[in-house]
Design a protein around this motif. Structure first.
Motif, PDB file in Angstrom:
ATOM      1  N   ALA A 178       9.262   6.564  -4.561  1.00  0.00           N
ATOM      2  CA  ALA A 178      10.032   5.957  -5.649  1.00  0.00           C
ATOM      3  C   ALA A 178      10.091   4.439  -5.473  1.00  0.00           C
ATOM      4  CB  ALA A 178      11.429   6.557  -5.694  1.00  0.00           C
ATOM      5  N   HIS A 179      10.277   3.981  -4.239  1.00  0.00           N
ATOM      6  CA  HIS A 179      10.375   2.541  -4.017  1.00  0.00           C
ATOM      7  C   HIS A 179       9.037   1.821  -4.172  1.00  0.00           C
ATOM      8  CE1 HIS A 179      14.158   3.577  -1.633  1.00  0.00           C
ATOM      9  NE2 HIS A 179      14.525   3.042  -2.769  1.00  0.00           N
ATOM     10  N   MET A 180       7.944   2.599  -4.065  1.00  0.00           N
ATOM     11  CA  MET A 180       6.628   1.977  -4.231  1.00  0.00           C
ATOM     12  C   MET A 180       6.458   1.426  -5.637  1.00  0.00           C
ATOM     13  SD  MET A 180       3.916   4.300  -2.258  1.00  0.00           S
ATOM     14  CE  MET A 180       4.082   4.553  -0.489  1.00  0.00           C
ATOM     15  N   ALA A 181       7.109   2.086  -6.603  1.00  0.00           N
ATOM     16  CA  ALA A 181       6.966   1.679  -7.997  1.00  0.00           C
ATOM     17  C   ALA A 181       7.934   0.548  -8.350  1.00  0.00           C
ATOM     18  CB  ALA A 181       7.194   2.867  -8.912  1.00  0.00           C
ATOM     19  N   ALA A 182       8.918   0.288  -7.481  1.00  0.00           N
ATOM     20  CA  ALA A 182       9.957  -0.696  -7.793  1.00  0.00           C
ATOM     21  C   ALA A 182       9.384  -2.112  -7.815  1.00  0.00           C
ATOM     22  CB  ALA A 182      11.073  -0.599  -6.766  1.00  0.00           C
ATOM     23  N   ASP A 183       9.953  -2.922  -8.654  1.00  0.00           N
ATOM     24  CA  ASP A 183       9.540  -4.328  -8.711  1.00  0.00           C
ATOM     25  C   ASP A 183      10.320  -5.157  -7.679  1.00  0.00           C
ATOM     26  OD1 ASP A 183       7.659  -4.019 -10.665  1.00  0.00           O
ATOM     27  OD2 ASP A 183       9.112  -4.239 -12.297  1.00  0.00           O
ATOM     28  N   ASN A 184      10.035  -6.406  -7.644  1.00  0.00           N
ATOM     29  CA  ASN A 184      10.705  -7.423  -6.812  1.00  0.00           C
ATOM     30  C   ASN A 184      11.041  -6.968  -5.393  1.00  0.00           C
ATOM     31  OD1 ASN A 184      13.008  -5.844  -7.176  1.00  0.00           O
ATOM     32  ND2 ASN A 184      14.220  -7.463  -8.127  1.00  0.00           N
ATOM     33  N   ILE A 185      10.141  -6.162  -4.844  1.00  0.00           N
ATOM     34  CA  ILE A 185      10.243  -5.797  -3.431  1.00  0.00           C
ATOM     35  C   ILE A 185       8.958  -6.244  -2.760  1.00  0.00           C
ATOM     36  CG2 ILE A 185      10.145  -3.818  -1.835  1.00  0.00           C
ATOM     37  CD1 ILE A 185      12.153  -2.392  -3.422  1.00  0.00           C
ATOM     38  N   LEU A 186       9.071  -6.803  -1.571  1.00  0.00           N
ATOM     39  CA  LEU A 186       7.890  -7.167  -0.803  1.00  0.00           C
ATOM     40  C   LEU A 186       7.376  -5.895  -0.146  1.00  0.00           C
ATOM     41  CD1 LEU A 186       5.977  -9.274   0.436  1.00  0.00           C
ATOM     42  CD2 LEU A 186       7.696  -9.654   2.223  1.00  0.00           C
ATOM     43  N   LYS A 187       6.244  -5.401  -0.652  1.00  0.00           N
ATOM     44  CA  LYS A 187       5.794  -4.064  -0.259  1.00  0.00           C
ATOM     45  C   LYS A 187       4.763  -4.090   0.861  1.00  0.00           C
ATOM     46  CE  LYS A 187       6.732  -2.480  -4.834  1.00  0.00           C
ATOM     47  NZ  LYS A 187       6.138  -2.579  -6.149  1.00  0.00           N
ATOM     48  N   PHE A 188       5.233  -3.716   2.060  1.00  0.00           N
ATOM     49  CA  PHE A 188       4.307  -3.438   3.151  1.00  0.00           C
ATOM     50  C   PHE A 188       4.042  -1.927   3.209  1.00  0.00           C
ATOM     51  CE2 PHE A 188       6.615  -7.252   4.978  1.00  0.00           C
ATOM     52  CZ  PHE A 188       5.573  -8.140   4.723  1.00  0.00           C
ATOM     53  N   SER A 189       4.384  -1.246   2.119  1.00  0.00           N
ATOM     54  CA  SER A 189       4.401   0.223   2.150  1.00  0.00           C
ATOM     55  C   SER A 189       3.182   0.872   1.531  1.00  0.00           C
ATOM     56  CB  SER A 189       5.645   0.720   1.418  1.00  0.00           C
ATOM     57  OG  SER A 189       5.682   0.193   0.105  1.00  0.00           O
ATOM     58  N   ILE A 190       2.306   0.090   0.901  1.00  0.00           N
ATOM     59  CA  ILE A 190       1.202   0.692   0.156  1.00  0.00           C
ATOM     60  C   ILE A 190      -0.127   0.454   0.859  1.00  0.00           C
ATOM     61  CG2 ILE A 190      -0.006   0.725  -2.060  1.00  0.00           C
ATOM     62  CD1 ILE A 190       2.599  -0.136  -3.371  1.00  0.00           C
ATOM     63  N   ALA A 191      -0.819   1.561   1.174  1.00  0.00           N
ATOM     64  CA  ALA A 191      -2.098   1.459   1.881  1.00  0.00           C
ATOM     65  C   ALA A 191      -3.207   1.134   0.898  1.00  0.00           C
ATOM     66  CB  ALA A 191      -2.392   2.758   2.617  1.00  0.00           C
ATOM     67  N   ALA A 192      -3.111  -0.032   0.309  1.00  0.00           N
ATOM     68  CA  ALA A 192      -4.122  -0.443  -0.670  1.00  0.00           C
ATOM     69  C   ALA A 192      -4.118  -1.960  -0.751  1.00  0.00           C
ATOM     70  CB  ALA A 192      -3.805   0.158  -2.042  1.00  0.00           C
ATOM     71  N   ALA A 193      -5.144  -2.504  -1.389  1.00  0.00           N
ATOM     72  CA  ALA A 193      -5.243  -3.943  -1.555  1.00  0.00           C
ATOM     73  C   ALA A 193      -4.341  -4.400  -2.699  1.00  0.00           C
ATOM     74  CB  ALA A 193      -6.679  -4.333  -1.869  1.00  0.00           C
ATOM     75  N   ALA A 194      -3.824  -5.601  -2.594  1.00  0.00           N
ATOM     76  CA  ALA A 194      -3.113  -6.194  -3.719  1.00  0.00           C
ATOM     77  C   ALA A 194      -4.084  -6.315  -4.892  1.00  0.00           C
ATOM     78  CB  ALA A 194      -2.587  -7.571  -3.324  1.00  0.00           C
ATOM     79  N   ASP A 195      -3.535  -6.227  -6.110  1.00  0.00           N
ATOM     80  CA  ASP A 195      -4.388  -6.302  -7.299  1.00  0.00           C
ATOM     81  C   ASP A 195      -5.237  -7.571  -7.320  1.00  0.00           C
ATOM     82  OD1 ASP A 195      -3.460  -3.904  -8.135  1.00  0.00           O
ATOM     83  OD2 ASP A 195      -2.250  -4.662  -9.805  1.00  0.00           O
ATOM     84  N   SER A 196      -4.696  -8.635  -6.724  1.00  0.00           N
ATOM     85  CA  SER A 196      -5.422  -9.913  -6.760  1.00  0.00           C
ATOM     86  C   SER A 196      -6.752  -9.835  -6.010  1.00  0.00           C
ATOM     87  CB  SER A 196      -4.558 -11.030  -6.180  1.00  0.00           C
ATOM     88  OG  SER A 196      -4.295 -10.778  -4.810  1.00  0.00           O
ATOM     89  N   LEU A 197      -6.919  -8.840  -5.147  1.00  0.00           N
ATOM     90  CA  LEU A 197      -8.188  -8.703  -4.423  1.00  0.00           C
ATOM     91  C   LEU A 197      -9.217  -7.890  -5.214  1.00  0.00           C
ATOM     92  CD1 LEU A 197      -7.163  -8.023  -0.704  1.00  0.00           C
ATOM     93  CD2 LEU A 197      -7.443 -10.180  -1.903  1.00  0.00           C
ATOM     94  N   LEU A 198      -8.798  -7.351  -6.362  1.00  0.00           N
ATOM     95  CA  LEU A 198      -9.696  -6.478  -7.127  1.00  0.00           C
ATOM     96  C   LEU A 198     -10.303  -7.230  -8.323  1.00  0.00           C
ATOM     97  CD1 LEU A 198      -7.467  -3.267  -7.043  1.00  0.00           C
ATOM     98  CD2 LEU A 198      -9.384  -3.843  -5.554  1.00  0.00           C
ATOM     99  N   PRO A 199     -11.525  -6.876  -8.699  1.00  0.00           N
ATOM    100  CA  PRO A 199     -12.271  -7.643  -9.711  1.00  0.00           C
ATOM    101  C   PRO A 199     -11.940  -7.201 -11.142  1.00  0.00           C
ATOM    102  CG  PRO A 199     -13.676  -5.933  -8.800  1.00  0.00           C
ATOM    103  CD  PRO A 199     -12.326  -5.775  -8.150  1.00  0.00           C
ATOM    104  N   ALA A 200     -10.701  -7.444 -11.574  1.00  0.00           N
ATOM    105  CA  ALA A 200     -10.237  -6.936 -12.872  1.00  0.00           C
ATOM    106  C   ALA A 200     -11.137  -7.370 -14.020  1.00  0.00           C
ATOM    107  CB  ALA A 200      -8.804  -7.393 -13.119  1.00  0.00           C
TER     108      ALA A 200
END
Lengths: 476, 476
Positions: free
Chosen positions: A105-127
């Protein structure tokens, strides 16, 4: 002359080491090329190279393919690696985890500094680039892609996936590939194909909580197998456990395991396949982190050594390209017909357009290009985060040294309950994954998974600093 | 005056009837408006209206909302409706069906005239318009839609689905909707949420073979419930069967059932919910054909009458808009949390962009506009196919009168084995769905499902003619 030269390279290496020590040269910084160094220092090319080679041997710098040398870290300061867990007495019934729900549930929350997601930040992806491929797919597909995709999946995409198998030593044809709605769907179909409700399967310990919950939802029991943070599953233990616990299948993340970061050496992979062949049970190999390697080469799969079709290798583009596209696949070996029938019964087909878009992206060589730069960036991030843990966490902290993937696994002082820490951290707008959710046993209470998927910046550094402070507070 | 007027309208009606008889006015042809008719014939508006009203009463023509009157068919010539099946002795273990695999395999084949697919031909779907919505979604979504969608699903889409519930008398909020990868995925998640492997569920008889296979793959047993070709499941039988067979859930297609075409009247729906509440078991309501109605109004759902949350209503846009987009949903009632957890565990989330594109399409009112014209066309097709069956099939053929959906269900002479017919038809490049695959019992060997999803044309007419000839050949 030789002596002087030896002396010279050591002098140069020493100077660089001091610069690292004083934090002038920081983790991830690129060093001058060998040619540049030789000019700058007025030494021969071979002397310059020797200096770098010496530093590499000390683990202070590292070469990256086609890119040059980079500052690694100061190994003296780093925390030790956690130990392999003890075996459990028996397989456990999978129970429901409110704790996991809460973390999700907290993974979806905004304005949290997330060290909880085993994935790259969106900025690293070629949108923008993958979007162009989507527009192309819209144009190129018959009926603009509104029709059903074939049950086995988009042919162009299957061809590209087959082509990519060269990188891990596979010999795969388009007919061996079944596409899925991301990797989790591939795992679900593969598990359903090889197990019955009530069966026991083996997972690594610690294990990705999603896999534990998936097993639960399919009515499976789980045996957690001791796993070495560097080399993966303990094979001797597994060999004995299979008959003892009547294990019907294994589900392992062999490359850059989540959360341990372990990567099985080829010899282990070969042996694992051999053991499973002997016992006549299949391996579901979750290779979702395999493309995110920091070394020179992509690691092999158990699938590479599988001659009898007992390995079902699952993967997706969700970690490396576009999670929202839900494009995954399985190479189900001799279970192909079963997997196909399950796919047809459970969801008929995958969404046509996203799969065609990824095929287009791959056909144009854009994927490999993107991966190269993403891997470099993630490698640097991993080192900065490691260093920050060394700088800000208590000295008795143990931490892994992943050579791929997105996460660090930390074991704190035994008195620290990381779920308490989690609650404290949330109040400080920081999240991570508490260790307890990576097991069905009462384990890893003092452990935590820290993702380095977010690019390094002041906020991240402050976040890790805050976590360090909170740990000390809990300890005191 | 009244008498003359009466006479007049009968004269006019007679003339029209003769034109129908002589095939000058064909099925689906539009009649002049009442106003036009009154002008043409020099009669009052009310006389013109009475003429049409009279013909409507005879079943020869029919009004369509906001469109006028259309030629229906000549009921005298049409074949009778099939009978409700007999109850079975006991629930059956689901076994694997090579026959179903074979029919599925031929569905993907090219250059076959397919009467086998319960869906509209691609030409009836708005490919260009939904593509525009896809481009908009690409533009509008943060990160161009590469990120994970939320587990519950795209919020805009859930809002639109909730808004549409007015049409079937539902009171649904966006929080009640969970999106899925098409309807089959919705059924899978819903079934998993309310059953355990080994449980028995009730299905209509005949039943869509995909549902039978889905049940098999989840380790469920199936009780096939006698179903009336007009009014759906026999409720008295069901009421007694639930305790007798220890049924744990029902999975019914209440509107325009596949393959029977039956549509439960509201009173039956209300009673069904009442019966299930009494026994404390849930209903999975597959409403995938609900939007494809030929009457004046969209039929209600059992969900409409469900006050305790025991109905899980499943649907998708695959039949009406874009099968390849895989956009479906479930309204899981009190099972929402279970369904959400299952979705998270089995596939995490749906593909972001196709779901956003459908949301955009709906927000702009394009869906309702498209549905109106598609329904009209399908209605006409259904009538033309019905007429062709009457024209070309043997006289002892029974056939349903669907008021929605895509299929006719035919019972041929008892000596005809439709799987033999299927093999013969394939040699003539024609496919349909043989009756045997719609049951786990040895039933419906003389039945067949004929889809009218393909627009009527010479080739289709020839196809039905050929089927008729093959049937006579088998009979002789």
């Amino acid at each position: 002359m030789l002596k002087t030269a030896e002396h010279l390279y050591l002098q140069i290496a020493d100077r660089i080491e001091q610069l690292i020590e004083k934090d002038v040269l920081k983790i991830g910084d690129k060093l001058p090329s060998v040619r540049m160094l030789s000019k700058e220092q007025g030494v021969s090319l071979s002397t310059a190279f020797q200096a770098y080679y010496h530093l590499e041997g000390k683990g202070l710098i590292e070469p990256r393919p086609k890119s040059g040398y980079y500052i690694r870290f100061s190994p003296r300061k780093l925390r030790d690696i956690p130990k392999t867990c003890e075996p459990v007495k028996k397989a456990s019934e999978v129970t429901v985890h409110e704790m996991i729900d809460r973390v999700f549930a907290h993974m979806a929350a905004d304005n949290i500094l997330k060290f909880s997601i085993a994935a790259a930040a969106d900025s690293l992806l070629p949108a923008a680039k993958i979007s162009k491929s989507m527009v192309q797919a819209l144009r190129n597909m018959p009926g603009n892609g509104i029709g059903y995709e074939s049950i086995q999946g988009n042919l162009q995409l299957r061809r590209q996936i087959a082509r990519m198998s060269i990188l891990w030593g596979g010999v795969v044809s388009e007919e061996d590939v079944v596409t899925t709605n991301g990797c989790t769907d591939a795992l679900t179909l593969s598990l359903c194909a090889v197990t019955q409700p009530g069966d026991t399967i083996a997972l690594e310990s610690p294990s990705y909580y999603g896999s534990l919950q998936l097993a639960a939802s399919l009515g499976l029991k789980v045996l957690e197998v001791p796993t070495n943070p560097v080399t993966g599953v303990e094979l001797d233990y597994l060999d004995k456990a299979i008959p003892r616990h009547n294990i019907k299948a294994c589900l392992f993340v062999t490359n850059f395991n989540n959360p341990l970061g372990s990567c099985m050496p080829d010899t282990h992979k070969r042996e694992l396949v051999h053991i499973l062949e002997k016992h006549g049970i299949p391996l579901i190999e979750d290779d979702i982190y395999g493309d995110i390697y920091f070394g020179r080469e992509r690691p092999a799969l158990c699938k590479t050594f599988d001659e009898s079709g007992i390995v079902l290798a699952c993967n997706s583009f969700s970690k490396s390209l576009a999670p929202g596209y839900r494009v995954g696949w399985t190479l189900p070996g001799k279970y192909k017909e079963k997997v196909l029938r399950l796919k047809r019964n459970h969801s008929i087909a995958c969404a046509s357009l996203p799969h065609a878009a990824v095929a287009h992206f791959l056909e144009n060589g854009r994927y490999e290009h993107h991966l190269r730069s993403m891997r470099k960036q993630l490698h640097t991030q991993s080192l900065r985060y490691l260093q920050a843990v060394a700088d800000y966490f208590p000295e008795d902290t143990l931490v892994t040294r992943p050579m791929g993937g997105f996460v660090l696994w930390l074991a704190l002082n035994e008195n620290i309950n990381t779920y308490e820490l989690y609650e404290l951290a949330l109040k400080n707008k920081i999240s991570f994954a508490p260790g307890r959710i990576f097991s069905l046993q009462d384990r890893y209470r003092n452990c935590m998974r820290l993702s380095y998927g977010n690019p390094w910046n002041k906020q991240v550094e402050e976040g890790i600093k805050t976590l360090g402070k909170l740990i000390r507070k809990l300890k005191g």
